[in-house]
Write an enzyme that holds these catalytic residues in place. Sequence first.
Site, PDB file in Angstrom:
ATOM      1  CD  GLU A  75      44.931 -10.870 -19.723  1.00 57.58           C
ATOM      2  OE1 GLU A  75      44.317 -11.712 -20.408  1.00 57.58           O
ATOM      3  OE2 GLU A  75      44.930 -10.890 -18.490  1.00 57.58           O
ATOM      4  CG  ASP A 122      42.365 -19.748 -24.685  1.00 60.25           C
ATOM      5  OD1 ASP A 122      42.137 -18.952 -23.762  1.00 60.25           O
ATOM      6  OD2 ASP A 122      43.486 -19.896 -25.206  1.00 60.25           O
TER       7      ASP A 122
END
Length: 273
Positions: free
Chosen positions: A50, A61
């Site tokens: 990824e 995040d």
Amino acid sequence: MSESIARRWQTLRTEGRAALIPYVTAGYPSMSDGVATLHMLAEAGADFIELGIPFSDPLADGPVIQASSEQALANGMTVARALALVREAALDIPVVVFGYMNPILAYGVPKFLEDAAASGVGGLLITDLPAGEDPAFEDAVRESSLDLVRLVAPTTEPSRLQATLAGAEGFIYLISRLGVTGPETTLDQSVRDAVAALRRGTTLPIALGFGIGTALQAREAARIADGVVVGTALIRALAQGPDAAQSLMRELRDAVRSVERSLDGAGAGSAQA
């Protein structure tokens, strides 16, 4: 599925093991290390990679990956340069671009999909694109050679889950806990229940991520899911240098591969320690 992603999952089924899927931010820790980092991940046991496209407001995040995005942007990383990185690396494992809508819209959706495919990208995972939110964008991705990978939370309601799975491609990324990315300790029963619910709703492989960062956690995840995603711990290791990151990757690889799996088809199977 895209040809590269479908072929990789078939290889994993044949080998009877789960996938190790590391996440890295393009342009971190430096622009010059990008190709070498991707090659190191592949050689150390990654089955997919990824690749995060840095964004100035990465709300999904945690602080470690947010900081890596800030550093990557300061280093000069852009969408175009991230795609060029994939093209230059020319890996023999699939790359899934992980990002947010804003940079792709700014780049231009048709141009992004064309350039991503030409660079060798196999899939696209957009963290701030709920299923059905932008049908035109979703249709454009599905008409391209890229797979539209979906994020699913363990608390997703059954009606919503059905809609999400209906348009998913490549594999399902199941969030192992609520909140943002970052370290955790164990996988609780809600995650196991969520995997079971996904098994009933899709034949796609299921990758488990968010909060997995040690060999013990990776092994636990490999017992119940088809893939194990590690991001924050790897970003921390990269900050210490390539040797630390390679060492972590090898530990994770050995842990994931220590779990013997018996898979009858994509996303359906059982595991033994």
